[in-house]
Write an enzyme that holds these catalytic residues in place. Structure first.
Site, PDB file in Angstrom:
ATOM      1  N   ASP A 302       9.838 -59.969 -40.827  1.00  0.00           N
ATOM      2  CA  ASP A 302       9.894 -58.808 -39.952  1.00  0.00           C
ATOM      3  C   ASP A 302      10.793 -57.722 -40.542  1.00  0.00           C
ATOM      4  O   ASP A 302      11.837 -58.012 -41.130  1.00  0.00           O
ATOM      5  CB  ASP A 302      10.417 -59.249 -38.581  1.00  0.00           C
ATOM      6  CG  ASP A 302      10.377 -58.149 -37.551  1.00  0.00           C
ATOM      7  OD1 ASP A 302       9.306 -57.547 -37.374  1.00  0.00           O
ATOM      8  OD2 ASP A 302      11.412 -57.905 -36.912  1.00  0.00           O
ATOM      9  N   GLU A 349       6.320 -57.336 -43.547  1.00  0.00           N
ATOM     10  CA  GLU A 349       6.015 -56.402 -42.450  1.00  0.00           C
ATOM     11  C   GLU A 349       6.641 -55.059 -42.834  1.00  0.00           C
ATOM     12  O   GLU A 349       7.824 -54.819 -42.607  1.00  0.00           O
ATOM     13  CB  GLU A 349       6.572 -56.943 -41.134  1.00  0.00           C
ATOM     14  CG  GLU A 349       6.163 -56.131 -39.909  1.00  0.00           C
ATOM     15  CD  GLU A 349       7.084 -54.963 -39.626  1.00  0.00           C
ATOM     16  OE1 GLU A 349       6.639 -53.815 -39.852  1.00  0.00           O
ATOM     17  OE2 GLU A 349       8.236 -55.185 -39.227  1.00  0.00           O
ATOM     18  N   ASP A 403       3.482 -55.248 -31.017  1.00  0.00           N
ATOM     19  CA  ASP A 403       4.140 -54.026 -30.567  1.00  0.00           C
ATOM     20  C   ASP A 403       3.145 -52.933 -30.187  1.00  0.00           C
ATOM     21  O   ASP A 403       3.539 -51.921 -29.595  1.00  0.00           O
ATOM     22  CB  ASP A 403       5.069 -53.487 -31.664  1.00  0.00           C
ATOM     23  CG  ASP A 403       6.365 -54.288 -31.763  1.00  0.00           C
ATOM     24  OD1 ASP A 403       6.769 -54.884 -30.755  1.00  0.00           O
ATOM     25  OD2 ASP A 403       6.968 -54.321 -32.851  1.00  0.00           O
TER      26      ASP A 403
END
Length: 521
Positions: A302, A349, A403
């Site tokens: 992430d 990511e 998200d």
């Protein structure tokens, strides 16, 4: 790892966190419905099951703000499997009508499960006295490097009625060394209870992973770059973070205003003292990667851009609008990690402000980046790289992420306080998308899935909500908000035979079926 499974192979998979699985106890878990979902993936010709971080939940019930970077979430422990183990009786786990089936009410679930876990623990202790308990003891010994800190932290947190560790008395705040002699004996029962929960979680997790791997379904995990301040990791390792004398952060993590939030995202996580970590050979991070790859076949890293530079915000700020960019650890960090552990199936990511340095770092280590189709139709220069005709093989394409809104919600969306898009922008994106896909948009979720399937990207991941064609009511997270997130649950009858067949057929048409399925159906 599942045989012949690699991010370099053309394949597809599905994003679904275990909390979203159906079931009678208010939250998805690692029991029967998880195995049924694995069966669905197998029948639909999917190679990957992606999920969020699995840690014990903290503020806002976000899987990205957990009490530990290493421990598992006890709420995911299956009560039915505890019954099978003889630790509970069937009558103990009768479904409670107050527990919702379409949303997770975390407070209600905790209230329901906590006394049952205690009851199972008491029975486990009784049985352990009559048996050697060697498997449990072996688990505790094998995982002592993180389990000791975590269970001591949990016991202290219970003693202090759940408040953040910075609110504890100075002795307990200062770390385990100063309180061990005085408190350890009095906290033994709660420490053993926390050990029991972790043992049960990872026992059930390992069985599920083995089942998936035997069906050639790989599991993709998630490592958040930052960790929660109120966590065992920060409490036990304060010297690794920018903290003041009182243990509170002096600076915190976030991102400046972007697609997801007009005022940026103030995550509030403490920032690393990267120079200290470097002096230690990045040992804490190497341990974190090692543990993650013992539990998953591939891992999404992430906020990858934070390893080149990250947004530092003064701790007292109310939004992330005012901050500064600070240089991250860069290539030296990954050289150290990969040198210690060897090649890793990592997904970078890389959403956000992608600088040339981010691209260079990702390409240096050949990590696949992300391509999100919902970002492809804005019409700007930055949107073009997300269009399928601009994709490269070494990437992972998503219709949307956790998200984002669901694809249907994105397509039918309206401008609101949760959106960074104006009504005009929404209409423009809709027109561009329909023209690009040459479709009337009656089943826009399948249109976007087909578009992703066609991409040259080696790996495709589809959120379950998009497979089911659900709207904004099924959205998992709204960045910049703290209420109502991470709650969506799938209906038990949602994944029908026709849905399974349609996904399988599309996967076959675009040559993403694993070898096991190429001659089936």
């Amino acid at each position: 790892m599942a045989e012949n499974l690699s991010l370099s192979h053309r394949a597809s998979g599905v994003l679904l966190h275990p909390t979203s699985l159906p079931g009678p106890h208010g939250i998805g878990d690692l029991g029967l419905e998880a195995y049924r979902f694995a069966d669905f993936l197998y029948e639909a010709g999917q190679s990957w099951w992606q999920m969020f971080p699995l840690g014990p939940l903290g503020i806002g019930n976000s899987p990205y703000q957990t009490l530990s970077a290493f421990a598992g979430n006890p709420l995911l422990i299956s009560l039915e499997l505890l019954v099978e183990e003889g630790l509970l009786k069937a009558n103990d786990i009768r479904p409670r009508p107050a527990l919702k089936s379409n949303r997770v009410d975390y407070r209600a679930v905790r209230s329901f499960k906590a006394p049952l876990f205690r009851k199972a623990f008491i029975e486990f202790q009784r049985l352990k006295r009559h048996k050697k308990g060697s498997e449990f003891d072996s688990f505790c010994t094998r995982n002592a490097d993180w389990l000791s800190d975590y269970t001591f932290f949990c016991a202290l947190k219970k003693k202090h009625r759940g408040v953040s560790w910075v609110e504890w008395e100075p002795e307990a705040r200062s770390g385990k060394a100063s309180v061990l002699a005085r408190l350890l004996k009095s906290l033994q029962e709660d420490i053993h209870y926390c050990q029991f929960l972790q043992y049960q979680f990872f026992r059930q997790w390992t069985a599920l992973k083995d089942y998936c791997n035997k069906k050639d379904v790989g599991l993709i995990g998630d490592i958040p770059i930052f960790i929660a301040h109120d966590s065992a990791d920060v409490w036990a390792n304060p010297g690794l973070f920018w903290l003041g004398p009182d243990g509170r952060p002096t600076v915190v993590a976030g991102v400046p205003p972007d697609y997801f939030s007009k005022k940026g995202q103030l995550w509030g996580n403490p920032l690393y003292r990267w120079a200290v970590l470097k002096e230690r050979g990045y040992d804490w991070w190497i341990h974190r990667f090692k543990t993650s790859f013992e539990r998953f076949d591939a891992v999404r890293l992430d906020h990858f851009i934070g390893f080149t530079r990250y947004w530092e915000v003064p701790a007292k700020s109310l939004t992330a609008e005012r901050g500064r960019w600070v240089q991250g650890p860069g290539a030296g960090f990954f050289k150290k990690v990969l040198g210690a552990l060897g090649p890793l199936e990592l997904i970078a990511e890389d959403l956000g402000v992608v600088t040339p340095e981010v691209v260079a770092l990702r390409e240096q280590f050949n990590f696949p980046g992300l391509k999100v189709l919902q970002f492809a139709f804005g019409g700007g220069a930055d949107a073009q790289c997300f269009l399928p005709h601009c994709h490269v093989r070494r990437c992972v394409v998503y219709t949307g992420t956790h998200d984002n809104d669901t694809t249907v919600g994105w397509f039918k969306g309206r401008s609101s306080k949760f959106s960074t898009r104006s009504r005009q922008q929404i209409e423009k994106e809709r027109r561009i998308a329909l023209a690009y896909m040459s479709t009337p948009g009656r089943e826009v979720h399948w249109d976007l899935i087909r578009l992703a399937m066609m991409s040259v990207a080696d790996t495709l991941i589809i959120p379950t909500q998009d497979i089911l064609g659900l709207g904004s009511e099924a959205r998992m997270n709204r960045p910049g908000t703290v209420e109502g997130n991470w709650e969506w649950r799938m209906h038990r009858s949602a994944l029908t035979t026709s849905v399974t067949k349609r996904l399988h057929d599309m996967t076959r048409i675009y040559c993403r079926l694993p070898a096991r399925n190429t001659k089936s159906k």
